[in-house]
Write an enzyme that holds these catalytic residues in place. Structure first.
Site, PDB file in Angstrom:
ATOM      1  N   HIS A  93       0.851  -1.193   0.000  1.00  0.00           N
ATOM      2  CA  HIS A  93       0.000   0.000   0.000  1.00  0.00           C
ATOM      3  C   HIS A  93       0.882   1.235   0.000  1.00  0.00           C
ATOM      4  O   HIS A  93       1.828   1.330   0.790  1.00  0.00           O
ATOM      5  CB  HIS A  93      -0.922   0.034   1.231  1.00  0.00           C
ATOM      6  CG  HIS A  93      -1.803   1.238   1.223  1.00  0.00           C
ATOM      7  ND1 HIS A  93      -3.007   1.277   0.561  1.00  0.00           N
ATOM      8  CD2 HIS A  93      -1.632   2.474   1.747  1.00  0.00           C
ATOM      9  CE1 HIS A  93      -3.546   2.465   0.691  1.00  0.00           C
ATOM     10  NE2 HIS A  93      -2.732   3.226   1.407  1.00  0.00           N
ATOM     11  N   ASP A 172     -15.084   3.015   7.301  1.00  0.00           N
ATOM     12  CA  ASP A 172     -14.021   3.881   6.779  1.00  0.00           C
ATOM     13  C   ASP A 172     -14.507   4.702   5.596  1.00  0.00           C
ATOM     14  O   ASP A 172     -14.125   5.858   5.444  1.00  0.00           O
ATOM     15  CB  ASP A 172     -12.794   3.059   6.369  1.00  0.00           C
ATOM     16  CG  ASP A 172     -11.726   3.962   5.779  1.00  0.00           C
ATOM     17  OD1 ASP A 172     -11.242   4.826   6.524  1.00  0.00           O
ATOM     18  OD2 ASP A 172     -11.419   3.852   4.579  1.00  0.00           O
ATOM     19  N   ARG A 179     -13.985  13.157   6.641  1.00  0.00           N
ATOM     20  CA  ARG A 179     -12.670  13.772   6.902  1.00  0.00           C
ATOM     21  C   ARG A 179     -12.240  14.651   5.734  1.00  0.00           C
ATOM     22  O   ARG A 179     -11.663  15.713   5.919  1.00  0.00           O
ATOM     23  CB  ARG A 179     -11.625  12.680   7.146  1.00  0.00           C
ATOM     24  CG  ARG A 179     -11.771  12.016   8.507  1.00  0.00           C
ATOM     25  CD  ARG A 179     -10.958  10.736   8.568  1.00  0.00           C
ATOM     26  NE  ARG A 179      -9.571  10.969   8.273  1.00  0.00           N
ATOM     27  CZ  ARG A 179      -8.761  10.089   7.676  1.00  0.00           C
ATOM     28  NH1 ARG A 179      -9.203   8.894   7.349  1.00  0.00           N
ATOM     29  NH2 ARG A 179      -7.509  10.387   7.435  1.00  0.00           N
ATOM     30  N   SER A 194      -7.463   4.041   8.998  1.00  0.00           N
ATOM     31  CA  SER A 194      -8.198   3.955   7.733  1.00  0.00           C
ATOM     32  C   SER A 194      -7.500   2.977   6.781  1.00  0.00           C
ATOM     33  O   SER A 194      -8.115   2.056   6.237  1.00  0.00           O
ATOM     34  CB  SER A 194      -8.262   5.368   7.118  1.00  0.00           C
ATOM     35  OG  SER A 194      -8.613   5.323   5.771  1.00  0.00           O
ATOM     36  N   LYS A 198      -8.584  -1.440   6.117  1.00  0.00           N
ATOM     37  CA  LYS A 198      -8.874  -2.032   4.807  1.00  0.00           C
ATOM     38  C   LYS A 198      -7.877  -3.151   4.479  1.00  0.00           C
ATOM     39  O   LYS A 198      -8.259  -4.187   3.943  1.00  0.00           O
ATOM     40  CB  LYS A 198      -8.831  -0.939   3.726  1.00  0.00           C
ATOM     41  CG  LYS A 198     -10.048  -0.014   3.810  1.00  0.00           C
ATOM     42  CD  LYS A 198      -9.960   1.156   2.863  1.00  0.00           C
ATOM     43  CE  LYS A 198      -8.965   2.170   3.315  1.00  0.00           C
ATOM     44  NZ  LYS A 198      -9.074   3.512   2.796  1.00  0.00           N
TER      45      LYS A 198
HETATM   46  N1  URA Z   1      -5.647   6.647   2.301  1.00  0.00           N
HETATM   47  C1  URA Z   1      -6.627   6.047   3.016  1.00  0.00           C
HETATM   48  O1  URA Z   1      -7.121   4.995   2.640  1.00  0.00           O
HETATM   49  N2  URA Z   1      -7.021   6.618   4.150  1.00  0.00           N
HETATM   50  C2  URA Z   1      -6.502   7.770   4.624  1.00  0.00           C
HETATM   51  O2  URA Z   1      -6.901   8.223   5.658  1.00  0.00           O
HETATM   52  C3  URA Z   1      -5.487   8.392   3.869  1.00  0.00           C
HETATM   53  C4  URA Z   1      -5.078   7.793   2.711  1.00  0.00           C
END
Ligand code: URA
Length: 437
Positions: A93, A172, A179, A194, A198
């Site tokens: 990621h 999320d 946000r 967040s 995932k």
């Molecule tokens: N990417 C995400 O999935 N969440 C965040 O809070 C910031 C970047």
């Protein structure tokens, strides 16, 4: 009407006054917000209190678990190769950057070594591009797969890049949208939970985090980037996912392209054994880490780029999702060149400026529902450290809608700094490796 265990205002007051939330309070908060019991303005106030006052490790861990539990967890424990051998999973990621197309060559490259890569990706918002937007530039390619299709492709090809389903950490999705419009994206506990909710829900066995630091990244300085990386690595490790992070440079774009189709073309160059040196270096470093996390060491990762094995995997991965490997990629209708204003050495090329220019040209979107232009973006002709001459092309702007050139040029013109001949800008790409503490 059900009786609620807590009151949202009490919970906001705890964080406002720098207190620590209990596990039960956190579980209730995430669940009640997902059910619509906590109002958007209450959650916005709580997010701001978290941004200002932080969360400790136990709170962040519980917040992440509550977000995972808001949806379904994927399970790859039954994944087998067509020959019946159990397959390990590994994933990467990136916290997001300009010209960051690394996922594209990386997923097929890792799959060459028999480890499955389930990459659940997103679309871009703002100046950083989205992997799915880039892949959708390939005629016929589709992002939406059922769980069964994903499992079959992982087994048969070894790599999947597709859209995350609605059932993956739904809390999320709601929280991130809030946000985004309340100035609370940059809170480290909220970013870490967040991303990791995932990734843990996705069910990968190993994870490598590419935490960007620099002008084009969420984290502009090392202290923040290190804290974010450490928080995420600890969350992954606590959830039994083998997790490491690399802190990598995002002061300047990766490679020579920022856009959609042009980033696909550059990725294909890397898969053909060429491409820009920084894209190759980071792809190989991340692949090595992803394989090590899955227990595979001492393999020649770079050789799989030059001998065609990674390209074969890429073509199979694209074809499995309906993409036409032989169709030409979309090309922008209009282009305009920007020229160097002096002789010397290009000492910096600001990632944020290039990202915003590509976005203004139509490569990105301002609202989630907006379409993107497949051919739009910025092609760079020089990188920091290169010697340049006055009047030499520095960048080409690409768009289908030429009325966008003026605003893109405005920002792109300020992106480049040219220093005297002999200048040697720091070009370090991989700064640090972070493991669990
Ligand atoms: N990417 C995400 O999935 N969440 C965040 O809070 C910031 C970047």
């Amino acid at each position: 009407m059900s009786i609620e265990n807590f009151d949202a205002v009490d919970i906001i007051r705890v964080k406002r006054d720098r207190g620590t939330l209990t596990g039960a309070q956190i579980d209730w908060t995430i669940d009640a917000y997902t059910r619509g019991v906590i109002a958007e303005e209450q959650m916005a106030a709580l997010n701001m209190a978290i941004l200002l006052n932080g969360m400790d490790r136990t709170e962040i861990s519980r917040w992440t678990t509550a977000m995972i539990n808001s949806g379904q967890r994927m399970d790859f424990s039954t994944l087998r190769s067509p020959g019946g051998t159990p397959m390990r999973t590994t994933d990467k990621h990136s916290t997001g950057g300009v010209g960051d197309k690394i996922t594209l060559p990386l997923a097929p490259l890792v799959a060459v070594f028999g480890v499955a890569v389930p990459q659940l990706s997103g679309r871009g918002l703002g100046h950083t591009g989205g992997t799915l937007d880039k892949l959708e530039a390939i005629p016929g390619w589709r992002a939406e797969l059922s769980n069964e299709q994903m499992m079959r492709q992982l087994s048969e090809v070894g790599a999947v890049i597709c859209a995350a389903g609605a059932s993956l950490a739904p809390a999320d999705k709601k929280l991130y949208a809030l946000r985004d419009v309340t100035g609370t994206v940059e809170a480290i506990p909220l970013i870490a939970s967040s991303i990791m909710s995932k990734k843990i829900a996705e069910g990968t066995g190993a994870l490598v985090l590419d935490v960007k630091v620099g002008s084009g990244a969420f984290m502009k300085d090392f202290t923040d980037a290190r804290e974010l990386a450490t928080t995420m690595v600890n969350l992954g490790t606590d959830a039994s996912v083998h997790t490491v992070a690399l802190l990598t440079n995002m002061d300047t774009p990766l490679g020579l392209t920022a856009g959609n189709a042009i980033e696909i073309a550059e990725s294909i160059e890397v898969l053909a054994g060429g491409g820009p040196a920084d894209v190759v270096e980071l792809t190989v470093a991340l692949a090595t880490e992803m394989l090590a996390g899955a227990g595979i060491h001492d393999v020649d990762v770079a050789a799989a780029l030059t001998d065609g094995r990674a390209m074969d995997k890429w073509r199979a991965m694209i074809a499995a999702q309906g993409g036409d490997n032989n169709a030409p990629l979309p090309v922008a209708k209009e282009s305009e060149i920007l020229y160097a204003q002096a002789d010397g050495v290009l000492t910096s090329l600001d990632a944020l400026d290039v990202g915003v220019a590509a976005w203004r040209l139509g490569a990105g979107r301002a609202r989630r529902q907006d379409p993107v232009q497949a051919g739009a973006g910025v092609r760079l002709h020089a990188k920091p450290g290169d010697q340049v001459r006055r009047g030499q092309p520095l960048a080409t702007m690409l768009t289908d809608t030429p009325e966008r050139f003026d605003r893109a040029r405005e920002i792109l013109e300020q992106a480049a700094t040219i220093g005297p001949v002999g200048s040697r800008p720091d070009m370090t790409l991989i700064h640090e490796r972070i493991t669990a503490s």
